[in-house]
Design a protein around this motif. Structure first.
Motif, PDB file in Angstrom:
ATOM      1  N   ILE A  32      66.635  50.919  25.021  1.00  0.00           N
ATOM      2  CA  ILE A  32      67.652  50.133  24.320  1.00  0.00           C
ATOM      3  C   ILE A  32      69.010  50.256  25.016  1.00  0.00           C
ATOM      4  CG2 ILE A  32      69.036  50.040  22.203  1.00  0.00           C
ATOM      5  CD1 ILE A  32      66.461  50.633  20.653  1.00  0.00           C
ATOM      6  N   LEU A  33      69.392  51.484  25.371  1.00  0.00           N
ATOM      7  CA  LEU A  33      70.677  51.679  26.044  1.00  0.00           C
ATOM      8  C   LEU A  33      70.696  50.981  27.404  1.00  0.00           C
ATOM      9  CD1 LEU A  33      71.355  55.442  25.219  1.00  0.00           C
ATOM     10  CD2 LEU A  33      72.458  53.434  24.207  1.00  0.00           C
ATOM     11  N   THR A  34      69.592  51.078  28.123  1.00  0.00           N
ATOM     12  CA  THR A  34      69.507  50.419  29.425  1.00  0.00           C
ATOM     13  C   THR A  34      69.589  48.910  29.273  1.00  0.00           C
ATOM     14  OG1 THR A  34      68.142  52.225  30.275  1.00  0.00           O
ATOM     15  CG2 THR A  34      68.082  50.146  31.479  1.00  0.00           C
ATOM     16  N   TYR A 160      70.795  61.773  29.980  1.00  0.00           N
ATOM     17  CA  TYR A 160      71.336  61.230  31.235  1.00  0.00           C
ATOM     18  C   TYR A 160      71.688  59.754  31.074  1.00  0.00           C
ATOM     19  CZ  TYR A 160      71.217  59.017  35.822  1.00  0.00           C
ATOM     20  OH  TYR A 160      71.515  58.250  36.913  1.00  0.00           O
ATOM     21  N   VAL A 161      70.774  58.975  30.498  1.00  0.00           N
ATOM     22  CA  VAL A 161      71.019  57.556  30.284  1.00  0.00           C
ATOM     23  C   VAL A 161      72.205  57.356  29.348  1.00  0.00           C
ATOM     24  CG1 VAL A 161      70.052  55.431  29.308  1.00  0.00           C
ATOM     25  CG2 VAL A 161      68.635  56.900  30.746  1.00  0.00           C
ATOM     26  N   SER A 221      69.043  50.677  37.743  1.00  0.00           N
ATOM     27  CA  SER A 221      68.850  52.066  38.159  1.00  0.00           C
ATOM     28  C   SER A 221      68.439  52.936  36.973  1.00  0.00           C
ATOM     29  CB  SER A 221      70.137  52.609  38.785  1.00  0.00           C
ATOM     30  OG  SER A 221      70.032  53.991  39.047  1.00  0.00           O
ATOM     31  N   LEU A 222      69.091  52.746  35.833  1.00  0.00           N
ATOM     32  CA  LEU A 222      68.735  53.520  34.639  1.00  0.00           C
ATOM     33  C   LEU A 222      67.318  53.182  34.173  1.00  0.00           C
ATOM     34  CD1 LEU A 222      72.066  53.384  32.581  1.00  0.00           C
ATOM     35  CD2 LEU A 222      71.223  55.213  34.066  1.00  0.00           C
ATOM     36  N   SER A 258      76.689  43.393  21.450  1.00  0.00           N
ATOM     37  CA  SER A 258      75.621  43.041  22.395  1.00  0.00           C
ATOM     38  C   SER A 258      74.580  44.151  22.458  1.00  0.00           C
ATOM     39  CB  SER A 258      76.200  42.814  23.796  1.00  0.00           C
ATOM     40  OG  SER A 258      77.046  41.696  23.823  1.00  0.00           O
ATOM     41  N   VAL A 259      75.044  45.400  22.400  1.00  0.00           N
ATOM     42  CA  VAL A 259      74.124  46.534  22.415  1.00  0.00           C
ATOM     43  C   VAL A 259      73.294  46.546  21.141  1.00  0.00           C
ATOM     44  CG1 VAL A 259      73.937  49.033  22.618  1.00  0.00           C
ATOM     45  CG2 VAL A 259      75.748  47.826  23.844  1.00  0.00           C
TER      46      VAL A 259
END
Length: 311
Positions: A32-34, A160-161, A221-222, A258-259
């Motif tokens: 979801i974050l990516t 990390y993400v 990349s993520l 948007s997230v």
């Protein structure tokens, strides 16, 4: 003040998630974050600059493959992969952008769609670089800093993400509030007036296009760090359409919403869709129709229905 408190509360809740939910849910949150970062790159063009795009999946894929190549041949250091992927996304956008940013409206949308399809086709054919339709596998676990052990647990990868996402989100928030960001909004609202007072709006649009390409590359990349696998399908039309759908659901111009839109899309497709096998796309279509008719300004419109929505 209330908005800041809500933001702090959300960050604290996100940090606590690995201690609350199971490994699958943590992996879903990482996706979801990516995907949310990809949606932000789409919103920077569509909502802030007024350039609706279906091509960000191409730069997302460029970043994903760059991260995979760097991880397998150069370094497993995550921040290095992210920076190089962002640069690759920006360079790809700089190469293709001059053709796109001279158009507006539907023409711009169709050009970016073509760019996305060209990227998807190239990923499937360049076997020596992308490993073709078999996909790029064997990507080692990400390392956050020199000397640290590889992140093999979902919770560590998620942290990390999350850190990379928050850093990039903060940079975008500063950008859209800067004079540059206000100029982009001016292009959206009245480009002819900006040209009349001496602004080179095409140059500003190209700069926004390259920045959005860098963001999409960083998201790629993520994605590589999360999935440890990349395939041409990760840069196909479906990814581009879902990113635009997330922006429409969240609200044009609002980065945080948007997230949230990205979360709704991923949860509908991967979680709720699991209860209705083979009908995930149908569910997303229903969500889109409901959002358009009940929330014409997206979720951001619930917060500030009469004022311009900002990130």
């Amino acid at each position: 003040m209330m908005r800041r408190l809500v933001g702090v509360g959300v960050v604290v809740a996100l940090c606590a998630m690995p201690w609350i939910v199971d490994a699958y849910s943590i992996s879903t949150l990482s996706r979801i974050l990516t995907f949310g970062l990809l949606a932000i790159s789409v919103n920077l063009l569509t909502g802030v600059t007024g350039l609706p795009t279906l091509g960000q999946s191409a730069y997302f894929g460029v970043g994903a493959y760059t991260g995979a190549i760097v991880a397998t041949t150069m370094s497993d250091l995550g921040p290095l992969q992210l920076v190089l992927s962002a640069v690759a996304g920006a360079v790809a956008a700089a190469i293709t952008g001059p053709v796109a940013v001279r158009a507006r409206g539907v023409s711009f949308l169709m050009i970016t769609l073509a760019i996305g399809e060209i990227g998807y086709s190239a990923a499937g054919r360049l076997d020596g670089i992308t490993r073709g339709t078999d996909g790029f596998s064997g990507i080692p676990p990400v390392v956050a800093a020199p000397g640290m052990a590889p992140f093999v647990q979902d919770g560590l990868v998620y942290y990390y993400v999350l850190v990379m996402f928050l850093l990039l989100y903060g940079l975008v928030a500063l950008l859209v509030r800067s004079p540059f960001g206000l100029t982009l909004r001016g292009i959206r609202d009245n480009e002819d007036r900006l040209r009349a007072v001496g602004y080179n709006t095409t140059a500003y649009a190209l700069a926004a296009y390259c920045i959005a390409g860098a963001l999409a590359g960083a998201a790629g990349s993520l994605w590589t760090s999360t999935q440890n696998f990349v395939a041409p399908g990760d840069m196909g039309f479906q990814v581009a359409a879902l990113a635009l759908l997330a922006v429409v659901i969240g609200g044009l111009g609002s980065m945080w919403c948007s997230v949230v839109g990205a979360a709704i899309v991923i949860l509908t497709r991967d979680y709720i869709g699991g209860y209705f096998p083979g009908h995930g796309t149908l569910l997303l279509g229903i969500v889109f129709v409901v959002a358009v008719y009940t929330l014409p300004r997206g979720l951001a419109g619930l917060r500030r229905p009469k004022a311009e929505v900002r990130s």
